[in-house]
Design a protein around this motif. Structure first.
Motif, mmCIF file in Angstrom:
data_model
loop_
_atom_site.group_PDB
_atom_site.id
_atom_site.type_symbol
_atom_site.label_atom_id
_atom_site.label_comp_id
_atom_site.label_asym_id
_atom_site.label_seq_id
_atom_site.Cartn_x
_atom_site.Cartn_y
_atom_site.Cartn_z
ATOM 1 N N GLN A 93 -6.347 4.803 -11.176
ATOM 2 C CA GLN A 93 -7.196 5.148 -10.039
ATOM 3 C C GLN A 93 -6.857 4.239 -8.863
ATOM 4 N N PRO A 94 -6.881 4.774 -7.654
ATOM 5 C CA PRO A 94 -6.708 3.910 -6.483
ATOM 6 C C PRO A 94 -7.809 2.848 -6.469
ATOM 7 N N ASP A 95 -7.504 1.715 -5.894
ATOM 8 C CA ASP A 95 -8.468 0.630 -5.811
ATOM 9 C C ASP A 95 -8.608 0.223 -4.360
ATOM 10 N N ILE A 96 -9.831 -0.071 -3.952
ATOM 11 C CA ILE A 96 -10.049 -0.429 -2.554
ATOM 12 C C ILE A 96 -9.808 -1.913 -2.278
ATOM 13 N N GLY A 97 -9.635 -2.703 -3.336
ATOM 14 C CA GLY A 97 -9.390 -4.132 -3.152
ATOM 15 C C GLY A 97 -7.989 -4.386 -2.613
ATOM 16 N N LEU A 98 -7.768 -5.616 -2.236
ATOM 17 C CA LEU A 98 -6.465 -5.999 -1.688
ATOM 18 C C LEU A 98 -5.368 -5.882 -2.743
ATOM 19 N N ILE A 99 -5.656 -6.298 -3.979
ATOM 20 C CA ILE A 99 -4.691 -6.256 -5.075
ATOM 21 C C ILE A 99 -5.185 -5.271 -6.122
ATOM 22 N N HIS A 100 -4.300 -4.355 -6.543
ATOM 23 C CA HIS A 100 -4.680 -3.381 -7.570
ATOM 24 C C HIS A 100 -4.832 -4.103 -8.905
ATOM 25 N N ARG A 147 0.831 -1.212 0.000
ATOM 26 C CA ARG A 147 0.000 0.000 0.000
ATOM 27 C C ARG A 147 0.867 1.265 0.000
ATOM 28 N N LEU A 148 1.948 1.243 0.757
ATOM 29 C CA LEU A 148 2.833 2.408 0.827
ATOM 30 C C LEU A 148 3.489 2.670 -0.526
ATOM 31 N N VAL A 149 3.906 1.610 -1.218
ATOM 32 C CA VAL A 149 4.524 1.781 -2.543
ATOM 33 C C VAL A 149 3.518 2.394 -3.510
ATOM 34 N N LEU A 150 2.317 1.846 -3.564
ATOM 35 C CA LEU A 150 1.301 2.392 -4.481
ATOM 36 C C LEU A 150 0.999 3.853 -4.171
ATOM 37 N N THR A 151 0.919 4.175 -2.888
ATOM 38 C CA THR A 151 0.651 5.559 -2.489
ATOM 39 C C THR A 151 1.828 6.464 -2.830
ATOM 40 N N ALA A 152 3.051 6.017 -2.545
ATOM 41 C CA ALA A 152 4.242 6.833 -2.831
ATOM 42 C C ALA A 152 4.378 7.115 -4.325
ATOM 43 N N TYR A 153 3.997 6.154 -5.152
ATOM 44 C CA TYR A 153 4.048 6.333 -6.604
ATOM 45 C C TYR A 153 2.770 6.982 -7.139
#
Length: 150
Positions: A50-57, A32-38
């Motif tokens: 787009q951000p995704d609320i699921g466990l895996i993007h 989650r931190l990597v996806l957010t940082a990028y």
């Protein structure tokens, strides 16, 4: 009979020399931190998702630069956010990244054309602004050595 601190409830001694593996929560936190940082952006193409609320993007993968089984740490600077085709190309060694984040394609004919035409126009990875979150040059060098066999 009371057991010592090094002895478990079955009277067996704990095996020495093995560290506990990180928990699944630790992996999810780094993911989650990597996806957010990028900012949900592919580091190779710069494409925004787009951000995704699921466990895996559904479109982005978080890829270890230096795999955990090769001694890579569970730290954000050892991971890239890449869309699925770019992730496969990175794992297959179809592109390398220099310490300054310049993208090098050793064999341009091997890189799928659909991916080659989508490379970021700067010729560099799109990395987080925060220096602590940027890919580590040491991990990038490990990836280059493993791909090039040096």
């Amino acid at each position: 009979m009371a057991s010592s601190d090094k002895e478990n409830a079955f009277g067996e001694f704990a095996q020495q020399g093995f560290a506990a593996a990180p928990s699944l929560d630790a992996y999810e936190s780094v993911y989650r931190l990597v996806l957010t940082a990028y900012s949900y952006r592919c580091a190779l193409t710069g494409e925004q998702f787009q951000p995704d609320i699921g466990l895996i993007h559904p479109h982005l993968e978080v890829i270890a630069i230096r795999p955990r089984d090769a001694g890579g740490p569970l730290q954000i600077n050892n991971y890239l956010a890449l869309e699925e085709h770019a992730a496969r190309a990175f794992r297959d060694g179809l592109f390398l990244v220099e310490d300054d984040y310049a993208v090098v394609v050793p064999n341009p004919d091997a890189l799928p054309r659909a991916l080659a035409i989508r490379l970021h126009t700067s010729g560099r990875l799109v990395v987080p602004v925060e220096p602590l979150f940027q890919p580590s040059p040491a991990h990038l060098a490990f990836h280059r050595r493993s791909v090039l066999g040096a």
